[in-house]
Design a protein around this motif. Structure first.
Motif, PDB file in Angstrom:
ATOM      1  N   TYR A  35       0.831  -1.201   0.000  1.00  0.00           N
ATOM      2  CA  TYR A  35       0.000   0.000   0.000  1.00  0.00           C
ATOM      3  C   TYR A  35       0.873   1.261   0.000  1.00  0.00           C
ATOM      4  N   ALA A  36       1.923   1.260   0.815  1.00  0.00           N
ATOM      5  CA  ALA A  36       2.805   2.420   0.884  1.00  0.00           C
ATOM      6  C   ALA A  36       3.470   2.678  -0.464  1.00  0.00           C
ATOM      7  N   ARG A  37       3.875   1.620  -1.144  1.00  0.00           N
ATOM      8  CA  ARG A  37       4.494   1.786  -2.466  1.00  0.00           C
ATOM      9  C   ARG A  37       3.508   2.349  -3.472  1.00  0.00           C
ATOM     10  N   ASP A  38       2.272   1.865  -3.441  1.00  0.00           N
ATOM     11  CA  ASP A  38       1.244   2.392  -4.346  1.00  0.00           C
ATOM     12  C   ASP A  38       1.000   3.874  -4.087  1.00  0.00           C
ATOM     13  N   LEU A  39       0.859   4.240  -2.817  1.00  0.00           N
ATOM     14  CA  LEU A  39       0.609   5.641  -2.475  1.00  0.00           C
ATOM     15  C   LEU A  39       1.815   6.517  -2.801  1.00  0.00           C
ATOM     16  N   ALA A  40       3.014   6.008  -2.569  1.00  0.00           N
ATOM     17  CA  ALA A  40       4.228   6.761  -2.900  1.00  0.00           C
ATOM     18  C   ALA A  40       4.309   6.993  -4.404  1.00  0.00           C
ATOM     19  N   LEU A  51       8.662  11.053   2.485  1.00  0.00           N
ATOM     20  CA  LEU A  51       9.035   9.714   2.954  1.00  0.00           C
ATOM     21  C   LEU A  51       8.579   9.443   4.379  1.00  0.00           C
ATOM     22  N   ALA A  52       8.145  10.479   5.100  1.00  0.00           N
ATOM     23  CA  ALA A  52       7.654  10.293   6.469  1.00  0.00           C
ATOM     24  C   ALA A  52       6.174   9.906   6.523  1.00  0.00           C
ATOM     25  N   HIS A  53       5.457  10.065   5.410  1.00  0.00           N
ATOM     26  CA  HIS A  53       4.066   9.616   5.401  1.00  0.00           C
ATOM     27  C   HIS A  53       4.056   8.134   5.732  1.00  0.00           C
ATOM     28  N   ARG A  54       2.956   7.660   6.303  1.00  0.00           N
ATOM     29  CA  ARG A  54       2.991   6.303   6.834  1.00  0.00           C
ATOM     30  C   ARG A  54       1.650   5.595   6.780  1.00  0.00           C
ATOM     31  N   ILE A  55       1.737   4.294   6.993  1.00  0.00           N
ATOM     32  CA  ILE A  55       0.562   3.445   7.159  1.00  0.00           C
ATOM     33  C   ILE A  55       0.719   2.744   8.496  1.00  0.00           C
ATOM     34  N   GLU A  56      -0.284   2.896   9.341  1.00  0.00           N
ATOM     35  CA  GLU A  56      -0.281   2.231  10.629  1.00  0.00           C
ATOM     36  C   GLU A  56      -1.155   0.983  10.530  1.00  0.00           C
ATOM     37  N   VAL A  57      -0.598  -0.149  10.879  1.00  0.00           N
ATOM     38  CA  VAL A  57      -1.344  -1.399  10.872  1.00  0.00           C
ATOM     39  C   VAL A  57      -1.962  -1.561  12.254  1.00  0.00           C
ATOM     40  N   GLU A  58      -3.283  -1.683  12.273  1.00  0.00           N
ATOM     41  CA  GLU A  58      -4.018  -1.773  13.533  1.00  0.00           C
ATOM     42  C   GLU A  58      -4.739  -3.104  13.639  1.00  0.00           C
ATOM     43  N   THR A  69       6.555   3.508   7.059  1.00  0.00           N
ATOM     44  CA  THR A  69       6.631   4.811   6.393  1.00  0.00           C
ATOM     45  C   THR A  69       6.874   4.573   4.900  1.00  0.00           C
ATOM     46  N   PHE A  70       6.606   5.594   4.110  1.00  0.00           N
ATOM     47  CA  PHE A  70       6.891   5.474   2.681  1.00  0.00           C
ATOM     48  C   PHE A  70       8.376   5.215   2.485  1.00  0.00           C
ATOM     49  N   GLY A  71       9.203   5.820   3.330  1.00  0.00           N
ATOM     50  CA  GLY A  71      10.639   5.615   3.250  1.00  0.00           C
ATOM     51  C   GLY A  71      11.038   4.187   3.541  1.00  0.00           C
ATOM     52  N   ASP A  72      10.294   3.497   4.412  1.00  0.00           N
ATOM     53  CA  ASP A  72      10.560   2.089   4.704  1.00  0.00           C
ATOM     54  C   ASP A  72      10.238   1.196   3.509  1.00  0.00           C
TER      55      ASP A  72
END
Length: 78
Positions: A35-40, A51-58, A69-72
């Motif tokens: 998901y982060a790669r798609d959004l990036a 690159l600090a934008h992120r996805i939190e898995v809950e 993070t997008f950077g990750d």
């Protein structure tokens, strides 16, 4: 199977309304990276990437289990 929610935190805060059944937290981590790669990629097409934008898995109760993070999610080289 457990249900995981993916909370997107970028220029706007998009809480996850629905979750996905996945085998385990490792599978949820891989999904968050996708998901982060798609959004990036979408952000790059618009000319800006944070690159600090992120996805939190809950989990189902809304507790954050991990953050990607997008950077990750990408390997940035120059």
């Amino acid at each position: 199977m457990p249900i995981y929610r993916f909370h997107i935190v970028n220029d706007i805060d998009v809480p996850a309304e629905e979750g996905e059944e996945l085998a385990n937290l490792a599978a949820a981590h891989l999904r968050a990276i996708d998901y982060a790669r798609d959004l990036a990629a979408m952000a790059v097409r618009q000319g800006r990437l944070d690159l600090a934008h992120r996805i939190e898995v809950e989990d189902e109760q809304g507790e954050t289990l991990l953050t990607v993070t997008f950077g990750d999610a990408v390997d940035v080289s120059r």
